[in-house]
Design an enzyme around this catalytic site. Structure first.
Site, PDB file in Angstrom:
ATOM      1  CD1 TRP A 120      -2.030  -2.269   1.565  1.00  0.00           C
ATOM      2  CD2 TRP A 120      -3.298  -0.793   0.476  1.00  0.00           C
ATOM      3  NE1 TRP A 120      -3.211  -2.888   1.260  1.00  0.00           N
ATOM      4  CE2 TRP A 120      -4.021  -2.000   0.589  1.00  0.00           C
ATOM      5  CE3 TRP A 120      -3.900   0.283  -0.182  1.00  0.00           C
ATOM      6  CZ2 TRP A 120      -5.303  -2.158   0.078  1.00  0.00           C
ATOM      7  CZ3 TRP A 120      -5.174   0.119  -0.690  1.00  0.00           C
ATOM      8  CH2 TRP A 120      -5.862  -1.089  -0.558  1.00  0.00           C
ATOM      9  N   GLY A 141       7.240   6.456  -1.335  1.00  0.00           N
ATOM     10  CA  GLY A 141       8.535   6.021  -1.799  1.00  0.00           C
ATOM     11  C   GLY A 141       9.418   5.487  -0.705  1.00  0.00           C
ATOM     12  CD  GLU A 185       8.296  11.223   1.118  1.00  0.00           C
ATOM     13  OE1 GLU A 185       7.426  10.558   0.575  1.00  0.00           O
ATOM     14  OE2 GLU A 185       8.952  10.801   2.081  1.00  0.00           O
ATOM     15  CG  HIS A 225      -1.161  10.536   6.498  1.00  0.00           C
ATOM     16  ND1 HIS A 225      -1.757  11.562   5.819  1.00  0.00           N
ATOM     17  CD2 HIS A 225       0.008  10.292   5.857  1.00  0.00           C
ATOM     18  CE1 HIS A 225      -0.986  11.915   4.798  1.00  0.00           C
ATOM     19  NE2 HIS A 225       0.095  11.166   4.799  1.00  0.00           N
ATOM     20  NE  ARG A 269       3.357  12.163   6.752  1.00  0.00           N
ATOM     21  CZ  ARG A 269       3.795  11.046   6.219  1.00  0.00           C
ATOM     22  NH1 ARG A 269       3.848   9.955   6.940  1.00  0.00           N
ATOM     23  NH2 ARG A 269       4.181  11.013   4.978  1.00  0.00           N
ATOM     24  CG  HIS A 295       0.279   6.677   7.919  1.00  0.00           C
ATOM     25  ND1 HIS A 295      -0.258   5.967   6.866  1.00  0.00           N
ATOM     26  CD2 HIS A 295       1.473   7.170   7.474  1.00  0.00           C
ATOM     27  CE1 HIS A 295       0.572   6.018   5.827  1.00  0.00           C
ATOM     28  NE2 HIS A 295       1.630   6.721   6.173  1.00  0.00           N
ATOM     29  NE  ARG A 332       6.551   6.564   8.833  1.00  0.00           N
ATOM     30  CZ  ARG A 332       5.994   6.456   7.621  1.00  0.00           C
ATOM     31  NH1 ARG A 332       6.549   5.686   6.711  1.00  0.00           N
ATOM     32  NH2 ARG A 332       4.883   7.072   7.320  1.00  0.00           N
TER      33      ARG A 332
HETATM   34  C1  FAD Z   1      -1.260   3.491   2.918  1.00  0.00           C
HETATM   35  C2  FAD Z   1       0.178   3.428   3.380  1.00  0.00           C
HETATM   36  C3  FAD Z   1       1.151   4.179   2.728  1.00  0.00           C
HETATM   37  C4  FAD Z   1       2.485   4.107   3.130  1.00  0.00           C
HETATM   38  N1  FAD Z   1       3.440   4.781   2.424  1.00  0.00           N
HETATM   39  C5  FAD Z   1       4.747   4.598   2.737  1.00  0.00           C
HETATM   40  C6  FAD Z   1       5.790   5.154   1.932  1.00  0.00           C
HETATM   41  O1  FAD Z   1       5.526   5.770   0.917  1.00  0.00           O
HETATM   42  N2  FAD Z   1       7.064   4.960   2.331  1.00  0.00           N
HETATM   43  C7  FAD Z   1       7.408   4.255   3.443  1.00  0.00           C
HETATM   44  O2  FAD Z   1       8.591   4.118   3.745  1.00  0.00           O
HETATM   45  N3  FAD Z   1       6.444   3.714   4.211  1.00  0.00           N
HETATM   46  C8  FAD Z   1       5.142   3.853   3.877  1.00  0.00           C
HETATM   47  N4  FAD Z   1       4.183   3.271   4.648  1.00  0.00           N
HETATM   48  C9  FAD Z   1       4.606   2.421   5.765  1.00  0.00           C
HETATM   49  C10 FAD Z   1       5.196   1.119   5.215  1.00  0.00           C
HETATM   50  O3  FAD Z   1       4.408   0.695   4.117  1.00  0.00           O
HETATM   51  C11 FAD Z   1       5.226   0.030   6.256  1.00  0.00           C
HETATM   52  O4  FAD Z   1       5.776   0.507   7.445  1.00  0.00           O
HETATM   53  C12 FAD Z   1       6.079  -1.143   5.771  1.00  0.00           C
HETATM   54  O5  FAD Z   1       5.646  -1.569   4.501  1.00  0.00           O
HETATM   55  C13 FAD Z   1       6.006  -2.286   6.752  1.00  0.00           C
HETATM   56  O6  FAD Z   1       6.613  -3.404   6.176  1.00  0.00           O
HETATM   57  P1  FAD Z   1       6.661  -4.755   7.004  1.00  0.00           P
HETATM   58  O7  FAD Z   1       7.309  -5.767   6.142  1.00  0.00           O
HETATM   59  O8  FAD Z   1       7.208  -4.501   8.338  1.00  0.00           O
HETATM   60  O9  FAD Z   1       5.119  -5.112   7.242  1.00  0.00           O
HETATM   61  P2  FAD Z   1       3.926  -5.391   6.215  1.00  0.00           P
HETATM   62  O10 FAD Z   1       4.252  -4.996   4.845  1.00  0.00           O
HETATM   63  O11 FAD Z   1       2.702  -4.818   6.829  1.00  0.00           O
HETATM   64  O12 FAD Z   1       3.829  -6.966   6.240  1.00  0.00           O
HETATM   65  C14 FAD Z   1       3.411  -7.649   7.406  1.00  0.00           C
HETATM   66  C15 FAD Z   1       3.222  -9.104   7.037  1.00  0.00           C
HETATM   67  O13 FAD Z   1       2.990  -9.877   8.194  1.00  0.00           O
HETATM   68  C16 FAD Z   1       1.862 -10.735   7.978  1.00  0.00           C
HETATM   69  N5  FAD Z   1       1.288 -11.057   9.275  1.00  0.00           N
HETATM   70  C17 FAD Z   1       0.730 -10.229  10.173  1.00  0.00           C
HETATM   71  N6  FAD Z   1       0.331 -10.928  11.265  1.00  0.00           N
HETATM   72  C18 FAD Z   1       0.633 -12.227  11.040  1.00  0.00           C
HETATM   73  C19 FAD Z   1       0.462 -13.420  11.759  1.00  0.00           C
HETATM   74  N7  FAD Z   1      -0.132 -13.461  12.964  1.00  0.00           N
HETATM   75  N8  FAD Z   1       0.886 -14.583  11.219  1.00  0.00           N
HETATM   76  C20 FAD Z   1       1.473 -14.605   9.988  1.00  0.00           C
HETATM   77  N9  FAD Z   1       1.665 -13.486   9.252  1.00  0.00           N
HETATM   78  C21 FAD Z   1       1.257 -12.313   9.779  1.00  0.00           C
HETATM   79  C22 FAD Z   1       0.978  -9.923   7.074  1.00  0.00           C
HETATM   80  O14 FAD Z   1       0.018 -10.729   6.443  1.00  0.00           O
HETATM   81  C23 FAD Z   1       2.019  -9.344   6.126  1.00  0.00           C
HETATM   82  O15 FAD Z   1       2.406 -10.299   5.170  1.00  0.00           O
HETATM   83  C24 FAD Z   1       2.845   3.311   4.247  1.00  0.00           C
HETATM   84  C25 FAD Z   1       1.878   2.562   4.904  1.00  0.00           C
HETATM   85  C26 FAD Z   1       0.556   2.603   4.471  1.00  0.00           C
HETATM   86  C27 FAD Z   1      -0.460   1.763   5.176  1.00  0.00           C
END
Ligand code: FAD
Length: 608
Positions: free
Chosen positions: A66, A70, A135, A259, A308, A369, A404
């Site tokens: 999502w 960037g 940004e 946000h 923000r 957010h 952040r």
């Molecule tokens: C709308 C939006 C826009 C954003 N824009 C930006 C941006 O432009 N730049 C930026 O740096 N950050 C941005 N962020 C923040 C960033 O996207 C996230 O912080 C980052 O992607 C988190 O990555 P992650 O791998 O830690 O977690 P996630 O990508 O959330 O992945 C978590 C994973 O864990 C799995 N999971 C959860 N619980 C369990 C469980 N109990 N058992 C097994 N699997 C589980 C989920 O299914 C998923 O696969 C944005 C966030 C959002 C919501």
């Protein structure tokens, strides 16, 4: 132990669930398939004999896909690690771990080049050079983006494609629709696996146990603990809750980023809401109230592009003054052509929902957010329990401090995943983290029925949301405590299912967050106290570490931050106006409506 003013909070050792009916074994279990989990698993593969990657639903479900804006990294000769470090420390309002920030920034550039080599296709200008934009909070152009406003989707696609290329490799096993419930620990409290519920076929179906020498939690954020959030439905804080129940330290939970401009879809709407990127304001859109007044003017030198937390607070204040539940974003002057070209995903989502940004005002309100806190780790991603690692949004590496910096979160997942994989490779190779035997978790388990989810979300939003006070936090804890009291009895009659396990996780994370927020009697970064509106470096320049004691109670420890953290930082949060000035020498020559802020290379300016 510091006093929160709240009653004791008990946290059970485990969720109520059926006994495991099957068992599997791996060297390392990686939980989650966002940028953090996929990067860890891909790097570990071939270095250890067997990696098990499990994910709650399908591989691309999570915040990563999502991400609109960037990923930040020092990529141009005009930029420098020192400047990226400085911007990150300012955003964190004195609470960043300087070594963690230095690691993030100095290793970030190579990590991003590796991601590109793996297949991630970032937007490029006419000359073929990667387009870098800026940004809020960044003093240099250092944001790589893809598909205009679809960066996360491209990163997720590239990582999943890389995984698909090795899917037949016996060294890696992937299980989708596998919800991790709890961490298994041995008699020495070393983590040695997980219990998980799999919707599968044959032997691996229902609740089972996966044993391993180490577990990496990469389960993302906790957004669903609030009634409205930009986070997808899987963001229920499962990893943080499981770590808390097992006795690991969680830190900085009170720092939640809200946000300011999330599309307001009506009073009853809850769960994931559409984000209207800060980049839209970067391109000249502005906020107005019911009466059409531009209320950000005069509030901050950057007006609508203030940090923000400043914009979110101003919106809330205006909503309170006018008795409304939203304000408006005016993008109409940017024109349909520009909006469709620059923000294709945002425009089409708005139109799907019945709003046309080119012709009408968009109703917006702040929503949860990003979670800056999480499972406390060191620079190698090691949590406080032996055998446990945490990565990405579920972790607290110390990189974000109290807030952040935009686009640093994808980078954090990428950089620390590599470090975790490297650390595990050398430790397992050296015979550390031997296999051990789990012991049965003691004490009464908890289970909250899924129909209570909205009660939790409403209580958290009302009392531990954008603006908090001692009174509001006490009311939230009272409501959550009542639910917890019923949860023990409910657990006695039922064994749960995915919805009720997630709801119970929301309760545990929500109680811990509320506790941490009650302990911090000041306003700093993402934590806003209306009863303590100022920053108080004399008393609160510290982290709050929470953990479950052996007696099952939440305990807090204050870990001071050196005062030198504040040196050389201008902590009013403002970015000099000239960095967003459209006449900047490196600004693009692309045709843009008057009044927009500029960027580099071939145009776009993005934001997380
Ligand atoms: C709308 C939006 C826009 C954003 N824009 C930006 C941006 O432009 N730049 C930026 O740096 N950050 C941005 N962020 C923040 C960033 O996207 C996230 O912080 C980052 O992607 C988190 O990555 P992650 O791998 O830690 O977690 P996630 O990508 O959330 O992945 C978590 C994973 O864990 C799995 N999971 C959860 N619980 C369990 C469980 N109990 N058992 C097994 N699997 C589980 C989920 O299914 C998923 O696969 C944005 C966030 C959002 C919501």
């Amino acid at each position: 132990m510091p006093q929160s003013g709240l009653p004791d909070v008990s946290i059970p050792r485990r969720l109520s669930a059926p006994a495991p009916g099957w068992t599997t074994t791996a060297d390392v279990i990686v939980v989650g398939s966002g940028i953090a989990g996929l990067t860890t698993a891909l790097r570990l593969r071939r270095r250890v004999d067997r990696v098990l990657l499990v994910t709650k639903t399908v591989l691309d479900e999570g915040s990563t896909a999502w991400a609109q804006g960037g990923i930040a990294a020092v990529m141009s000769p005009e930029d420098s690690p020192a400047e990226h470090i400085h911007d990150t420390l300012v955003a964190g309002v004195g609470l960043c771990d300087v070594d963690a920030v230095r690691t993030l920034v100095t290793e970030g550039t190579d990590a991003v080049w590796d991601l590109i080599a793996l297949g991630a296709d970032f937007d490029r200008g006419d000359t073929g050079k990667i387009s870098l934009t800026r940004e809020g909070g960044h003093h240099r152009d250092r944001i790589l983006h893809a598909g205009g406003d679809a960066t996360g989707r491209e990163i997720s696609r590239a990582l999943i494609a890389a995984l698909d290329r090795v899917r037949d490799d016996p060294g890696i096993e992937v299980i989708e629709h596998a919800l991790v419930l709890d961490l298994l620990t041995d008699a020495e409290q070393r983590v040695c696996g997980v219990t998980l519920h799999v919707i599968g076929e044959g032997q691996v179906d229902g609740v089972g146990a996966a044993h391993a020498r180490a577990v990496v939690l990469a389960t993302g954020g906790l957004g669903q603990v609030y009634a409205s959030t930009t986070n997808p439905s899987v963001a229920t804080g499962d990893g943080m809750a499981a770590a808390l129940r097992a006795g690991a330290v969680l830190s900085d939970l009170e720092f939640v980023q809200f946000h300011p401009t999330v599309l307001w879809l009506g009073e009853g709407s809850r769960g994931q809401q559409p984000l209207i990127s800060e980049a839209v304001r970067g391109e000249g859109a502005f906020l107005v109230d019911e009466a059409g007044e531009r209320f950000m003017l005069g509030q901050h030198p950057l007006a609508d592009l203030a940090p923000r937390d400043v914009v979110a607070r101003a919106i809330i204040a205006r909503m309170r003054e006018t008795g409304t539940d939203h304000v408006y974003l005016d993008c109409r002057h940017l024109g349909a052509d520009f909006l469709e070209h620059r923000f294709p995903s945002i425009v089409s989502r708005c139109r799907e929902l019945g709003f046309d940004p080119a012709t009408e005002l968009l109703p917006v309100a702040p929503a949860q957010h990003y979670a800056s806190g999480g499972v406390r780790t060191d620079l190698h991603g090691r949590a406080s329990l032996e055998g446990l690692y945490a990565c990405g949004e579920t972790s607290c590496t110390g990189v974000h401090g109290a807030n952040r910096l935009a686009s640093n979160s994808l980078l954090e997942g990428l950089v620390f995943a590599r470090r975790i994989a490297d650390d595990l490779t050398s430790r397992l190779g050296a015979g550390e983290l031997p296999e051990t035997t789990p012991v049965t978790a003691d004490g009464a388990p908890e289970l909250v029925r899924s129909k209570r989810r909205l009660d939790i979300q409403r209580s958290m939003t009302a009392g531990a949301g954008t603006v908090r006070s001692a009174t509001s936090l006490a009311a939230t804890e009272q409501a959550l405590g009542d639910l917890a009291a019923r949860a023990v009895t409910e657990a006695a009659d039922r064994q749960g299912g995915p919805q009720s396990w997630e709801t119970t996780n929301l309760l545990h994370v929500g109680r811990a967050l509320t506790y941490a927020a009650a302990l911090r009697e000041e306003t700093r970064g993402g934590h806003v106290r209306e009863d303590f509106p100022g920053r108080d470096d004399d008393h609160f320049l510290h982290h709050v570490h929470l953990r479950r004691s052996d007696a099952g109670l939440l305990t807090a420890e204050v870990v001071p931050v050196p005062r030198s953290n504040l040196e050389g930082l201008d902590l009013d949060g403002s970015v000099p106006l000239d960095v967003l000035d459209e006449d900047r020498a490196d600004g693009a020559g692309s045709a843009k409506p008057a009044g927009r802020h500029t960027n580099s290379e071939n145009g776009p300016e993005e934001t997380a």
